[in-house]
Design an enzyme around this catalytic site. Structure first.
Site, PDB file in Angstrom:
ATOM      1  N   SER A  89       0.940  -1.065  -0.074  1.00 20.34           N
ATOM      2  CA  SER A  89       0.013   0.063  -0.079  1.00 20.34           C
ATOM      3  C   SER A  89       0.763   1.408  -0.051  1.00 20.34           C
ATOM      4  O   SER A  89       0.404   2.443   0.574  1.00 20.34           O
ATOM      5  CB  SER A  89      -0.917  -0.023   1.077  1.00 20.34           C
ATOM      6  OG  SER A  89      -1.858  -1.053   1.296  1.00 20.34           O
ATOM      7  N   GLY A 121       1.533   2.884  -2.966  1.00 22.64           N
ATOM      8  CA  GLY A 121       1.308   3.399  -3.997  1.00 22.64           C
ATOM      9  C   GLY A 121       2.119   3.273  -5.076  1.00 22.64           C
ATOM     10  O   GLY A 121       2.511   4.224  -5.909  1.00 22.64           O
ATOM     11  N   ILE A 166       7.157 -14.962  -1.301  1.00 18.38           N
ATOM     12  CA  ILE A 166       7.406 -16.270  -1.984  1.00 18.38           C
ATOM     13  C   ILE A 166       7.050 -16.115  -3.231  1.00 18.38           C
ATOM     14  O   ILE A 166       7.639 -16.498  -4.415  1.00 18.38           O
ATOM     15  CB  ILE A 166       6.889 -17.526  -1.156  1.00 18.38           C
ATOM     16  CG1 ILE A 166       7.911 -17.453   0.121  1.00 18.38           C
ATOM     17  CG2 ILE A 166       7.059 -18.733  -1.831  1.00 18.38           C
ATOM     18  CD1 ILE A 166       7.128 -18.762   1.064  1.00 18.38           C
ATOM     19  N   THR A 194      15.944   4.766   8.272  1.00 22.25           N
ATOM     20  CA  THR A 194      16.204   4.080   6.630  1.00 22.25           C
ATOM     21  C   THR A 194      16.529   2.649   6.786  1.00 22.25           C
ATOM     22  O   THR A 194      16.791   2.000   5.716  1.00 22.25           O
ATOM     23  CB  THR A 194      17.493   5.075   6.130  1.00 22.25           C
ATOM     24  OG1 THR A 194      18.432   4.620   6.723  1.00 22.25           O
ATOM     25  CG2 THR A 194      17.111   6.476   5.981  1.00 22.25           C
ATOM     26  N   LYS A 195      16.701   2.072   7.929  1.00 19.20           N
ATOM     27  CA  LYS A 195      17.152   0.757   7.960  1.00 19.20           C
ATOM     28  C   LYS A 195      15.910  -0.265   7.196  1.00 19.20           C
ATOM     29  O   LYS A 195      16.382  -1.384   6.469  1.00 19.20           O
ATOM     30  CB  LYS A 195      17.057   0.394   9.402  1.00 19.20           C
ATOM     31  CG  LYS A 195      17.901  -1.000   9.549  1.00 19.20           C
ATOM     32  CD  LYS A 195      19.378  -0.951   9.364  1.00 19.20           C
ATOM     33  CE  LYS A 195      20.093  -0.864  10.687  1.00 19.20           C
ATOM     34  NZ  LYS A 195      21.395  -0.510  10.583  1.00 19.20           N
ATOM     35  N   CYS A 203     -25.163   0.109 -13.243  1.00 24.58           N
ATOM     36  CA  CYS A 203     -25.038  -1.399 -13.467  1.00 24.58           C
ATOM     37  C   CYS A 203     -26.250  -1.990 -12.390  1.00 24.58           C
ATOM     38  O   CYS A 203     -27.437  -1.755 -12.798  1.00 24.58           O
ATOM     39  CB  CYS A 203     -23.841  -2.117 -13.403  1.00 24.58           C
ATOM     40  SG  CYS A 203     -23.606  -3.450 -14.243  1.00 24.58           S
ATOM     41  N   GLY A 215     -27.258  -0.758  -9.830  1.00 24.87           N
ATOM     42  CA  GLY A 215     -27.904   0.265  -9.594  1.00 24.87           C
ATOM     43  C   GLY A 215     -29.122   0.732 -10.539  1.00 24.87           C
ATOM     44  O   GLY A 215     -30.107   1.139 -10.152  1.00 24.87           O
ATOM     45  N   HIS A 247     -20.566   0.793 -17.146  1.00 22.19           N
ATOM     46  CA  HIS A 247     -19.856   1.300 -16.402  1.00 22.19           C
ATOM     47  C   HIS A 247     -19.252   2.770 -16.727  1.00 22.19           C
ATOM     48  O   HIS A 247     -18.080   2.412 -17.237  1.00 22.19           O
ATOM     49  CB  HIS A 247     -18.716   0.564 -15.697  1.00 22.19           C
ATOM     50  CG  HIS A 247     -19.353  -0.655 -14.911  1.00 22.19           C
ATOM     51  ND1 HIS A 247     -19.643  -0.736 -13.453  1.00 22.19           N
ATOM     52  CD2 HIS A 247     -19.847  -1.795 -15.320  1.00 22.19           C
ATOM     53  CE1 HIS A 247     -20.236  -1.908 -13.063  1.00 22.19           C
ATOM     54  NE2 HIS A 247     -20.257  -2.557 -14.135  1.00 22.19           N
ATOM     55  N   GLU A 265     -17.726   4.735 -15.185  1.00 19.75           N
ATOM     56  CA  GLU A 265     -16.537   5.164 -14.204  1.00 19.75           C
ATOM     57  C   GLU A 265     -15.330   4.759 -14.584  1.00 19.75           C
ATOM     58  O   GLU A 265     -14.187   5.340 -14.559  1.00 19.75           O
ATOM     59  CB  GLU A 265     -16.943   4.815 -12.811  1.00 19.75           C
ATOM     60  CG  GLU A 265     -16.737   3.394 -12.550  1.00 19.75           C
ATOM     61  CD  GLU A 265     -18.091   2.597 -12.740  1.00 19.75           C
ATOM     62  OE1 GLU A 265     -18.889   3.003 -13.926  1.00 19.75           O
ATOM     63  OE2 GLU A 265     -18.300   1.445 -12.270  1.00 19.75           O
TER      64      GLU A 265
HETATM   65  N1  GLN Z   1     -25.188  -8.199 -10.706  1.00 17.11           N
HETATM   66  C1  GLN Z   1     -25.659  -7.530 -11.918  1.00 17.11           C
HETATM   67  C2  GLN Z   1     -25.730  -8.437 -13.513  1.00 17.11           C
HETATM   68  O1  GLN Z   1     -24.782  -9.316 -13.408  1.00 17.11           O
HETATM   69  C3  GLN Z   1     -25.089  -6.290 -11.958  1.00 17.11           C
HETATM   70  C4  GLN Z   1     -23.512  -6.452 -11.999  1.00 17.11           C
HETATM   71  C5  GLN Z   1     -22.725  -5.070 -11.771  1.00 17.11           C
HETATM   72  O2  GLN Z   1     -23.156  -4.261 -10.972  1.00 17.11           O
HETATM   73  N2  GLN Z   1     -21.635  -4.931 -12.554  1.00 17.11           N
HETATM   74  O3  GLN Z   1     -26.001  -8.048 -14.142  1.00 17.11           O
END
Ligand code: GLN
Length: 541
Positions: free
Chosen positions: A15, A17, A151, A190-191, A382, A384, A517, A519
């Site tokens: 983590s 970055g 590993i 710094t170790k 999606c 949502g 999506h 985003e």
């Molecule tokens: N579960 C839903 C589907 O498979 C939506 C998937 C999602 O939100 N990426 O259609």
């Protein structure tokens, strides 16, 4: 110029970055006019992170060509604007699968298959991107996930060692470590860095450049100490202090000469430092965007990384609208008809998040009803979007038992149904509808309005955009007419399969759901038009 290779490894702790540093190196080299790509090698055995729980691994990012990948690819794309592909995300699982499939085919007849050389050769082949012969790149940046000493990352380190030797000056190793500050002693230590570099050297890799993550400024004496203990030039010891925003990192790294150090190591004349004007203009906007707009994120994962790209898309759209998007996570599992008003109070807009499975969906439906009936700008993505559709069926069309076939495969009102092509699929990994598909926008719709003209590619006079998907279920076209008559319009359609990709209620301020999506394709210099328009409406609200 033949292709140069930059390897980015991490030590001490995870983590730190590494993804941001890799993306920043990409950005700085792009600013110098180089053609760059960034790839991530993850040491876990899964073929891809698609089957992982977000608690394990954060968001699953999807490339335009339909690969489910690590969320660092989101950083790569947001920083550099490049389109990554399935070649940019590799796991141990994929490496082994390729080798084992080849063994079964008989490609190695008579030979014992071993980690060295067979696995390491396959890693090297992919690090060199030998499948991508038509792509002329100046730099390939390869980030290796995990921490030195794990590993499972050993074969990747061995591959890097061999490539370093084989490529000579055409390869550079950047190692990212941590310099902790001990409060009681009031000292930076710094170790751990020294140990981490020793471990790397023990594997035959001498880092060329060290990036030290630190919460406090390191003075020159400290850097000199690290340089001399680790066999690294002083100018190649760079520090990465905490920044108010990850987007400050490329400029900060440039200021410290990280890109110049890389070029010098490779033997390329450094030349003038690029101005990175568009990026700096963005940072200026970011610094000035202090007024807040409150956005509720209704989802089931109370984990920052689970909705990474949505959060970043909201942030970016906020900045371009001259505001700071203050994101409030609202746990959908806790939403009830009694508390929904209180949970959503003060929100200028609400995003209903993607997801899978039953958990938390009733809360999403309650939230969708509340925002629809109270005309609060709402963006369903999606799952949502699917919840918006179900809510509308239950409360407007009067189908009380409406549901998605994902949650209830016996419901007589399956307004969200499994896609035809998905019915015969039994394997879970990589089998959803994945990657970019065309979506034709209905002229005059709110969604079409939101897309800026540059985002639209005009195909035979039609408004067509390309957006990325990850789902198995879909709006049931049997109900389309009923929805449209009652006020929820299907305004984005995939022309090839006639799938509904966007729904909206035009009479509301902003009530839009997308099956895709958006985003995944928002970048720092090009925020996504739907997020832009959503935030703009939230502000007017
Ligand atoms: N579960 C839903 C589907 O498979 C939506 C998937 C999602 O939100 N990426 O259609």
């Amino acid at each position: 110029m033949n292709t140069k290779y930059i390897f980015v490894t991490g030590g001490v702790v995870s983590s730190l970055g590494k993804g941001i540093i890799s993306a920043s190196i990409g950005k700085m080299l792009q600013a110098r006019g180089y053609k760059v790509t960034i790839q991530k090698f993850d040491p876990y055995i899964n073929i891809d992170p698609g089957t992982l729980n977000p608690y394990e691994h954060g968001e699953c990012y999807v490339t335009a060509d339909g690969m489910e990948t690590d969320l660092d690819l989101g950083h790569y794309e947001r920083f550099t604007g490049i389109h990554t592909t399935r070649h940019n995300s590799i796991t141990t699982g994929r490496i082994y699968k390729t080798v084992i499939d080849r063994e079964r085919k008989g490609d190695y007849l008579g030979k014992t298959i071993q980690v060295v050389p067979h696995i390491t050769d396959e890693i090297k082949r992919r690090m060199l991107r030998e499948d991508e012969t038509n792509e002329q790149l100046d730099f390939v940046i390869t980030e290796v996930g995990g921490t030195i000493g794990d590993i499972e990352s050993a074969p990747f380190m061995e591959a890097i060692r061999q490539l370093r030797w084989q490529l000579g000056r055409d390869a550079v190793c950047v190692h990212l470590t941590y310099v902790p500050y001990l409060k009681a002693a009031d000292e930076l230590k710094t170790k751990p860095t020294q140990h981490s570099v020793k471990e790397l050297q023990g594997m035959g890799i001498q880092p060329d450049i060290l990036v030290l993550r630190t919460e406090r400024h390191l003075d020159d004496a400290m850097r000199l100490k690290v340089a001399s203990f680790c066999n690294v030039d002083l100018e190649c010891v760079v520090q990465s202090e905490d920044m108010p925003s990850i987007y400050e990192v490329p400029v900060n790294m440039q200021h410290q000469g990280l890109d110049a150090a890389i070029l010098r190591k490779i033997g390329i004349p450094v030349g003038e430092t690029p101005a990175m004007k568009p990026w700096r203009d963005f940072l200026e906007k970011q610094r000035n965007a202090t007024k807040e707009v409150h956005i509720g994120l209704v989802g089931k994962y109370d984990l920052q990384d689970a909705y990474k790209s949505i959060r970043e898309s909201l942030n970016l759209a906020g900045i371009y609208n001259n505001v700071k998007a203050k994101i409030h996570f609202i746990n959908s599992q806790e939403i009830t008809p009694e508390n929904v008003a209180e949970r959503l109070s003060g929100m200028a807009g609400v995003v209903i998040c993607p997801g899978f499975g039953q958990r938390g969906i009733e809360g999403k439906i309650i939230a969708a009803e509340y925002t629809r009936t109270h005309d609060i700008p709402t963006f369903g993505i999606c799952l949502g979007m699917q919840m918006m559709v179900i809510e509308f069926a239950r409360n407007v069309l009067g189908y009380k038992d409406a549901n998605s076939a994902e949650m209830d495969d016996k419901t007589p009102h399956n307004v969200i149904d499994i896609m035809e092509e998905q019915k015969s699929i039994t394997q879970m990994g990589g089998t959803m509808r994945l990657g970019a598909y065309d979506c034709e926008l209905k002229e005059g719709s709110r969604a079409a309005e939101a897309y800026e003209s540059e985002k639209l590619k005009v195909k035979s006079e039609k408004l067509i955009v390309s957006e990325r998907h990850r789902h198995r279920y879909e709006f049931n076209n049997k109900y389309k007419e009923e929805y449209e008559a009652a006020g929820m319009k299907c305004v984005g359609i995939n022309p090839a399969a006639d799938l509904v990709e966007i729904v909206e209620i035009p009479e509301k301020k902003w009530y839009i759901g997308s099956q895709f999506h958006p985003e995944y394709s928002s970048t720092v210099l090009h925020p996504h038009p739907l997020f832009m328009s959503f935030i703009k409406t939230c502000l007017e609200n």
